[in-house]
Design a protein around this motif. Structure first.
Motif, PDB file in Angstrom:
ATOM      1  N   GLN A 219       0.831  -1.199   0.000  1.00 61.77           N
ATOM      2  CA  GLN A 219       0.000   0.000   0.000  1.00 61.77           C
ATOM      3  C   GLN A 219       0.865   1.248   0.000  1.00 61.77           C
ATOM      4  OE1 GLN A 219      -2.336   0.637   3.527  1.00 61.77           O
ATOM      5  NE2 GLN A 219      -3.877   1.841   2.455  1.00 61.77           N
ATOM      6  N   SER A 220       0.580   2.149  -0.910  1.00 62.00           N
ATOM      7  CA  SER A 220       1.304   3.407  -0.977  1.00 62.00           C
ATOM      8  C   SER A 220       0.921   4.287   0.204  1.00 62.00           C
ATOM      9  CB  SER A 220       0.992   4.125  -2.290  1.00 62.00           C
ATOM     10  OG  SER A 220       1.463   5.446  -2.273  1.00 62.00           O
TER      11      SER A 220
ATOM     12  N   TYR B  66       0.741   7.471   0.201  1.00 67.44           N
ATOM     13  CA  TYR B  66      -0.176   8.523  -0.244  1.00 67.44           C
ATOM     14  C   TYR B  66      -1.597   7.982  -0.400  1.00 67.44           C
ATOM     15  CZ  TYR B  66       4.191  10.930  -1.050  1.00 67.44           C
ATOM     16  OH  TYR B  66       5.423  11.500  -0.869  1.00 67.44           O
ATOM     17  N   CYS B  67      -1.717   6.710  -0.753  1.00 69.99           N
ATOM     18  CA  CYS B  67      -3.045   6.091  -0.736  1.00 69.99           C
ATOM     19  C   CYS B  67      -3.572   5.986   0.685  1.00 69.99           C
ATOM     20  CB  CYS B  67      -2.979   4.707  -1.376  1.00 69.99           C
ATOM     21  SG  CYS B  67      -2.663   4.719  -3.145  1.00 69.99           S
ATOM     22  N   TYR B  68      -2.671   5.749   1.643  1.00 70.87           N
ATOM     23  CA  TYR B  68      -3.090   5.708   3.036  1.00 70.87           C
ATOM     24  C   TYR B  68      -3.561   7.084   3.503  1.00 70.87           C
ATOM     25  CZ  TYR B  68      -2.985   4.780   8.044  1.00 70.87           C
ATOM     26  OH  TYR B  68      -3.320   4.653   9.365  1.00 70.87           O
TER      27      TYR B  68
ATOM     28  N   GLN C 240      -4.997   9.331   1.631  1.00 69.45           N
ATOM     29  CA  GLN C 240      -6.332   9.512   1.074  1.00 69.45           C
ATOM     30  C   GLN C 240      -7.353   8.672   1.823  1.00 69.45           C
ATOM     31  OE1 GLN C 240      -7.198  11.758  -1.311  1.00 69.45           O
ATOM     32  NE2 GLN C 240      -9.299  11.150  -0.807  1.00 69.45           N
ATOM     33  N   GLU C 241      -6.949   7.480   2.267  1.00 67.19           N
ATOM     34  CA  GLU C 241      -7.857   6.637   3.054  1.00 67.19           C
ATOM     35  C   GLU C 241      -8.202   7.296   4.388  1.00 67.19           C
ATOM     36  OE1 GLU C 241      -7.817   2.285   5.322  1.00 67.19           O
ATOM     37  OE2 GLU C 241      -6.336   2.738   3.775  1.00 67.19           O
TER      38      GLU C 241
END
Length: 737
Positions: A608-609, A611-613, A615-616
């Motif tokens: 998991q990136s 930056y995706c975290y 956004q999450e």
């Protein structure tokens, strides 16, 4: 009477109309709609799915929809129906007859196969560089191999296993109300075992009882004798001898010697041969990925990574084509061996010490103080599939020292790239002797499996009660129901069900040694945590709830950090809600928190990136209603679909022209702003989320204060001891756990 009949007729007509509407609504979708409160436990989230990114084939093949409809099974509930016999005498001897009917396979030729393995024979003959056979008599080397193998393992004794299973079954029924196991999870494990591949169970470590309870549960479910990789430091020599006859594995001390030591080469060859023979014989293996309870240091176990590295190496060499990995977790209402000083105990557990502890537990266990246990078996996945997919998505990586050194020296003020690999997991020692790429694979796999185990763990009633007593402590009945529903809505299961008042009474009876019950006027009951060790115990229990609210807690602390420089923390909620928070500022603050918080706490998936975290985290804050999207004055509305705005982007261009890609236009993302919601429940929930991380952030704040007061000694251990004493003194002064 006429009025009552008329009211009843209206109610009947209203119910008939509602049922017609429900039937009309459900007929279009082919399902029956029913209003069900999640707290009642009728519908619970099915947890434990493997990663769809890393193991898509396993995610699809080892799961089907019917698994979710299966219920729970009490593993220690053995009756007459569990045996082949019936009758009055069978009902009194059902435990003994059940233990006799368990299938225990024998492997008498295992030591001979290990001795005849290629690696051991090369060491004995002296063909291995630096091996123990150079200049030594082969017969002496064979005796040394037998000695090392005897220290590592022993053939399981069927009679001793049956006798121990009978005694353990009686002990568990005296201590616990139930040991719950989900039938659907067990069905997935059986399906993976039918593929003809070895099973490797990777578990969390909450209690010293885990290594005994898990083999018993899986033996009762028909998986055979489970070989358990034990920590040698936690057991005395007498207890190790008993555990080896029950299927235990222990790492020989010679395996941790230097790579050029002849004894270390021989020990590592024996360990590798034993692991290869174990995988070929398809005996299930249990490895603990967490350090034993009470050990100070990182959460991820170095010994557990060592055993997992041996499995990875055996699959890569081709000893077995593949192995099925099963994340496992055990959750207790109360851990039986968790005493007030158990978190600082370092002495190994002896046989007589363990027997006295068992007697103490039996004497203190009563019908009203017995706890419940949940065993969680997540979805199995293929090690070979994970290895192939994990290697294909690796990028550039740096160590934690390389990331943070420019900031510490003042050479860089920007946030370092979180996409770099932060390799701060302790080295597993010279036993692995793997390449750097393979060691990174083992570390990533360990984090991935530990994340799956924690996410599939159920939240127990004592955890919810301890969290309420420490962080909210208002109306226990209402808050208990609210926190249970919030936990279920976030995809985490709970390890209890039943009526609310009975649950709260049972939970308080379990925690009566750590709380004080005060009767006030009008029959109300006031629950107050006891200071000292009781408060510390409640803090350890409440930490089990943090994974369910971790994303929202990180986001709430990031928002509070942004508002601290603009609005006083004690300012009213309405004043804080006026401030606009940009998305870039929130991303920046969340990334800073990700660097500050320990990786063993965050347990981010390697796939998991970061930056995706981010956004999450932002999405979670919006979903729970804390943040509301706000458009700045003068900016173009997000819903504006005017022709002038979209005309430049919708023009047809040649197929090879990628100069104006939509992915390069971040103007819309940078223009997003948010503000705090003004709903009545938001201030309390916001403070609750911040308090979940407040103990850890408070410790970091005290450590920062110590940097200006501490005296630098000659050694690093002395400086660490000064910091520990300072934190302990500060905690006692502030009364903060």
């Amino acid at each position: 009477t006429d009025t009552m009949l008329e009211a009843r007729l209206q109610t009947t007509n209203r119910n008939t109309q509602n049922s017609r509407e429900t039937s009309l609504w459900s007929s279009g979708f082919g399902m029956k709609l029913e209003a069900v409160t999640p707290f009642l436990g009728k519908y619970r989230p099915f947890v434990g799915r493997c990663c769809q990114t890393c193991t898509p084939k396993s995610w699809e093949s080892l799961f089907h929809r019917g698994i979710m409809d299966l219920g729970f099974h009490n593993a220690i509930l053995v009756k007459e129906e569990n045996t082949r016999f019936r009758g009055w005498l069978v009902r009194r001897l059902c435990y003994f007859l059940w233990s006799l009917e368990q299938h225990i396979p024998s492997c008498p030729d295992a030591p001979q196969k290990i001795m005849e393995s290629t690696g051991v024979q090369n060491v004995i003959a002296g063909r291995d560089p630096g091996g123990a056979g150079e200049g030594q008599v082969p017969e002496l080397v064979k005796k040394e191999v037998q000695r090392i193998l005897g220290h590592m393992q022993a053939p399981p004794r069927p009679f001793l296993l049956r006798l121990f299973s009978w005694a353990l079954l009686r002990f568990l029924n005296r201590v616990f109300l139930s040991v719950q196991l989900h039938k659907g999870q067990m069905k997935m494990v059986h399906k993976a075992a039918q593929a003809g591949l070895p099973l490797v169970l990777l578990s969390t470590h909450k209690s010293l009882l885990d290594g005994i309870l898990l083999p018993f549960v899986l033996l009762s479910q028909g998986l055979g004798v489970l070989r358990v990789a034990w920590e040698p430091r936690t057991c005395s020599s007498t207890l190790r001898a008993l555990l080896k006859k029950l299927g235990g594995l222990f790492l020989p001390p010679e395996a941790n010697l230097t790579l050029d030591n002849s004894e270390g080469v021989l020990a590592r060859a024996v360990v590798r041969a034993a692991m290869e023979q174990l995988l070929v014989s398809r005996q299930p293996l249990l490895i603990f990925l967490e350090e034993p309870p009470g050990v100070q240091g990182p959460r991820l176990s170095a010994l557990g990574q060592t055993w997992l590295g041996l499995v990875v190496e055996a699959v890569q060499v081709g000893v077995v084509p593949d192995a099925m990995l099963v994340p496992v977790a055990i959750t207790y209402d109360l851990v039986p061996d968790a005493r007030c000083d158990a978190y600082h105990a370092s002495a190994p557990l002896g046989l007589w010490t363990g027997a006295l502890a068992v007697l103490r537990i039996l004497r203190g266990s009563g019908s009203s103080h017995r706890a419940c246990v949940r065993v969680h078996l997540a979805q199995p996945f293929s090690l070979q599939e994970y290895t192939i997919n994990a290697r294909s998505c690796w990028g550039s990586r740096q160590t934690l020292e390389q990331l943070l050194q420019p900031i510490v020296l003042g050479q860089c003020t920007v946030v370092p790239d979180m996409e770099k690999e932060q390799e701060w997991t302790p080295a597993t020692g010279p036993l692995l002797a793997l390449k750097e790429e393979d060691q990174l694979l083992v570390r990533r796999l360990s984090h991935h499996v530990l994340n799956a185990s924690v996410m599939s763990s159920a939240v127990m009633s004592t955890t919810i009660m301890a969290t309420l007593l420490l962080f909210k402590h208002q109306k226990l009945l209402g808050e208990f129901s609210w926190l249970t529903e919030e936990t279920l809505l976030r995809g985490f299961d709970v390890g209890f069900s039943g009526q609310l008042r009975c649950l709260v009474q049972h939970t308080l009876s379990l925690l009566q040694a750590h709380v004080t019950l005060l009767h006030v006027h009008q029959g109300d009951l006031l629950v107050v945590p006891r200071p000292g060790p009781g408060l510390t115990h409640l803090a350890h229990l409440s930490a089990e709830l943090l994974p369910a609210f971790l994303s929202e807690a990180v986001g709430a602390c990031a928002v509070r950090g942004l508002l601290a420089g603009r609005v006083p923390p004690e300012g009213p909620w309405e004043l804080q809600g006026i401030e606009l928070l940009s998305q870039n500022e929130l991303y920046h603050q969340i990334l800073l928190l990700l660097h500050l918080l320990p990786q063993d706490l965050l347990l981010l998936q390697p796939c998991q990136s970061s930056y995706c975290y981010c956004q999450e985290v932002l999405d979670r804050l919006i979903q729970c209603g804390l943040l509301v999207a706000e458009e700045t004055p003068g900016s173009r509305p997000a819903c504006d679909t005017g022709r002038k705005r979209l005309s430049a982007k919708l023009l047809w261009k040649p197929s090879g022209d990628f100069t104006d890609s939509d992915s390069d236009d971040f103007e819309e993302a940078e223009g997003r702003f948010f503000r705090l919601s003004q709903q009545s429940r938001c201030p309390d929930f916001f403070l609750f989320l911040c308090r979940l991380l407040s103990p850890l952030l408070k410790a970091f704040a005290q450590a920062a204060t110590f940097l200006h007061q501490g005296q630098l000694p000659d050694t690093e251990s002395g400086y660490t001891e000064q910091l520990y004493q300072f934190l302990q003194a500060s905690a006692q002064e502030d009364g903060f756990f």
